[in-house]
Design an enzyme around this catalytic site. Structure first.
Site, short mmCIF file in Angstrom:
data_model
loop_
_atom_site.label_atom_id
_atom_site.label_comp_id
_atom_site.label_asym_id
_atom_site.label_seq_id
_atom_site.Cartn_x
_atom_site.Cartn_y
_atom_site.Cartn_z
N GLY A 116 0.77 -1.24 0.00
CA GLY A 116 0.00 0.00 0.00
C GLY A 116 0.80 1.28 0.00
O GLY A 116 0.23 2.36 0.15
N GLU A 169 -9.53 0.06 30.88
CA GLU A 169 -9.10 1.14 29.98
C GLU A 169 -8.68 2.38 30.78
O GLU A 169 -7.78 3.11 30.36
CB GLU A 169 -10.22 1.49 29.01
CG GLU A 169 -10.68 0.34 28.13
CD GLU A 169 -9.54 -0.27 27.33
OE1 GLU A 169 -8.54 0.43 27.07
OE2 GLU A 169 -9.64 -1.46 26.98
#
Length: 680
Positions: A223, A446
């Site tokens: 890419g 988190e």
């Protein structure tokens, strides 16, 4: 006995099969038989008259009978005979018993006839085989790689299977890709301009006795624009561009690969000066001798041998330049990389922040924005560290889709942030059911990542925290925005390990129990620790030794004692990092609790929300970070000026091509390239 082709009349199908005994008693003894025809010595056909023939009446001479004679004789019956001699003997005995004079015996005619039905049945397998061959030939004539229209090769059919299915870019095409359409790889463009200049002005080099390199290998991650750069080379040079994939040389037929290689170079020579581009050359360029000696591997090696001969078999005056692209140069055969073949390797790496800004400039022109392109290109370049050109194009397109999905009239920054989240962490799963206990665990997990990273000096800047389920397994993530660091110190690696362990530590401290949610974190920490001990030489016991990991290496380059020492040091390193992390979480327990409650209430907390809950980050940095560029754009004069100066230099050197140069240092592979680090 005659041989003849006889047409098939309809009354033959009406004939009735009888036995010889019936023929004798019902027909012969009653005088109804006009004549008998023996066909192919196996079947007797009986022609009968309308009325019985009176004794003493002579029949018509043999050979004068027709299918339907004038006296009305017609084919009514038939019977099979086993032996011709037996049939003749039985006919004579029957007529002798009737007292018929031998001169008045019923005439018997012998014929060899062709039965078309039987003959066609015999030929049916052969005809079917020929029909299948013709059908296959026509089908293959239209398939890519078989010389048909789909493959761009000359002619069609199985007889052209050795022709190379080349995609040719006409030098007179209206919509050609130029270097101005390629951004983010300025060093590669500057390197490859020498090929363009040679194809445009070969005499300048020939007068000095110089020879252009015959081939160049474009190397880089997927890419990054290797194929696009090759097409731009063809567009700039104004010569025919012959493109083919490495897998197109491989076919089920033996010898097709070498034949297609010869045909490809023959086409290139006929259109010289020209450029050959072989995409994904590792399909045929793998090192020889790795595998069996039978089957496809042997065919692949023959194809590679033919390619080596062709590349070293034509002179530089023929004006044929060979370009090839691959993202696995380590597996290519050494003979392919030697001087005289692919003697140059042009690295097309992932773009830095300036390169990403240029790529965004190209793609943002195609969508409708609510602000100038510069406003977005600078901020989005900071938002997407590690992204390749294909990733950037995907983010821009995804942002336009998000805006259309919400019926907005233009694309805004929130659409780009949503697109980046989808590309990085996966599709948001709003309907996924998460019970209260698991949701609470994810929130503290988190929050632990966020708080530990916030209060460690060398951890990456935190961008957002979310407990919205995404992708196949992620129940939440903390998104960081790393800077364009080319090197990493021991302190940075230690803080990154602690930040990654923050979720596990928060579960233990805040909830008093741990879950399986830290499995991905532990994988990352283990890899970091082994790299520090065994690759980067950052351990006192192991010393300044480096043992890069190689999955194909069965024999490790160190002893069992060294392996045991490495394992012990890695375990000790992780344990120390975890103890440090637990201590930090206990110290900032109130901050972890506040952040977890904020996540449970709002699910997603952005940068400004984190500042409100945790306060300003206690560390100041010199210069502008990606997190600052995301909020403010390029404000540092030296960064903007450097880009402009580089552009001017490249325009002067390349005759108007977009410019910009950069270093060739490699980034430390601690974080997977191509994505913003995500800790789940």
């Amino acid at each position: 006995m005659g041989f003849m082709f006889r047409p098939m009349y309809s009354n033959e199908w009406d004939a009735k099969e009888i036995s010889f005994q019936e023929f004798k008693t019902a027909l012969l003894e009653r005088g109804l038989v006009d004549r008998v025809e023996v066909s192919n010595k196996t079947q007797a056909k009986v022609y009968v008259t309308q009325a019985p023939r009176a004794p003493g009446t002579s029949p018509k001479p043999a050979g004068s009978f027709s299918r339907e004679a004038g006296n009305g004789a017609q084919l009514r019956y038939y019977f099979n005979i086993g032996s011709l001699d037996s049939f003749e003997r039985r006919m004579e005995e029957a007529q002798d018993a009737m007292g018929v004079d031998p001169h008045e015996f019923v005439p018997v005619t012998y014929l060899n006839e062709v039965a078309w039905g039987t003959e066609l049945a015999r030929l049916a397998p052969t005809l079917l085989l020929l029909a299948g061959f013709v059908f296959l030939n026509r089908r293959m004539g239209g398939m890519p790689g078989m010389g048909g229209p789909g493959g761009g090769g000359p002619g069609g059919g199985i007889f052209n299977v050795g022709k190379a299915s080349v995609t040719t870019l006409d030098k007179n095409a209206k919509h050609k890709i130029m270097f101005k359409d390629v951004a983010g790889c300025d060093e590669a463009k500057a390197e490859i301009m020498e090929f363009v200049d040679f194809l445009k002005k070969p005499k300048k080099y020939e007068d000095l006795g110089a020879k252009i390199p015959r081939g160049a290998l474009l190397v880089g991650p997927p890419g990054t624009g290797k194929t696009l750069l090759a097409k731009a080379t063809a567009g700039e040079s104004g010569v025919p561009f012959l493109s083919i994939s490495g897998s197109d040389f491989m076919e089920m037929f033996v010898g097709v690969g070498p034949s297609r290689v010869r045909d490809l170079f023959a086409q290139a020579r006929s259109q010289a000066p020209s450029i050959i581009f072989i995409d994904e050359i590792d399909a045929i360029g793998r090192q020889r001798g790795r595998g069996g000696m039978m089957g496809g591997n042997d065919e692949r090696e023959n194809t590679l041998n033919q390619l080596l001969v062709e590349m070293d078999g034509f002179g530089s005056k023929e004006g044929v330049v060979v370009l090839a692209g691959t993202n696995r140069p380590d597996i290519l055969d050494r003979a392919l990389l030697r001087p005289g073949r692919f003697d140059r390797q042009i690295n097309v790496d992932r773009p830095d922040i300036k390169g990403r800004e240029q790529i965004f400039q190209v793609h943002l022109q195609k969508i409708k924005l609510d602000a100038p392109i510069d406003h977005y290109s600078e901020r989005l370049a900071a938002l997407t560290p590690g992204f390749s050109g294909a990733d950037i194009a995907n983010v821009v397109n995804e942002a336009a889709l998000v805006a259309a999905r919400t019926n907005d009239t233009s694309v805004t920054l929130k659409h780009f942030e949503s697109a980046a989240d989808r590309v990085i962490a996966g599709l948001e799963k709003k309907n996924k059911v998460v019970n209260k206990v698991e949701r609470n665990t994810v929130a503290y997990h988190e929050a632990g990542h966020a708080v530990v990273g916030w209060f460690l000096e060398h951890a990456e800047p935190l961008l957002k925290v979310s407990i919205v389920p995404r992708g196949s397994a992620a129940l939440g993530f903390a998104q960081y925005l790393p800077n364009e660091n080319l090197l990493a110190t021991t302190q940075q690696l230690t803080d990154m390990m602690c930040m990654t362990l923050g979720g596990r530590a928060a579960e233990e401290v805040m909830l008093g129990k741990i879950s399986t949610g830290a499995q991905n974190d532990l994988e990352k920490v283990t890899k970091m620790a082994y790299n520090r001990v065994a690759v980067y030489g950052m351990n006192e016991k192991v010393g300044m030794l480096s043992f890069p990991s190689d999955d194909q290496q069965f024999q490790k380059p160190y002893s069992q004692d060294t392996a045991r020492m490495i394992d012990e040091e890695v375990r000790e390193l992780v344990d120390q990092a975890y103890k440090r992390t637990v201590a930090l979480v206990k110290e900032k327990k109130e901050a972890v609790e506040a952040l977890a409650q904020g996540l449970l209430e709002r699910e997603v907390l952005q940068r400004h929300d984190l500042v409100k809950i945790l306060g300003d980050r206690p560390f100041k940095y010199e210069g502008q970070q990606n997190i600052d560029i995301l909020n403010e754009g390029f404000k540092m004069p030296e960064l903007k000026t450097t880009a402009e100066d580089d552009a001017k230099e490249d325009v002067a050197a390349e005759g108007g091509a977009n410019g910009g140069t950069g270093g060739d240092s490699k980034k430390v592979d601690e974080v997977p390239a191509g994505a913003i680090p995500v800790a789940s």
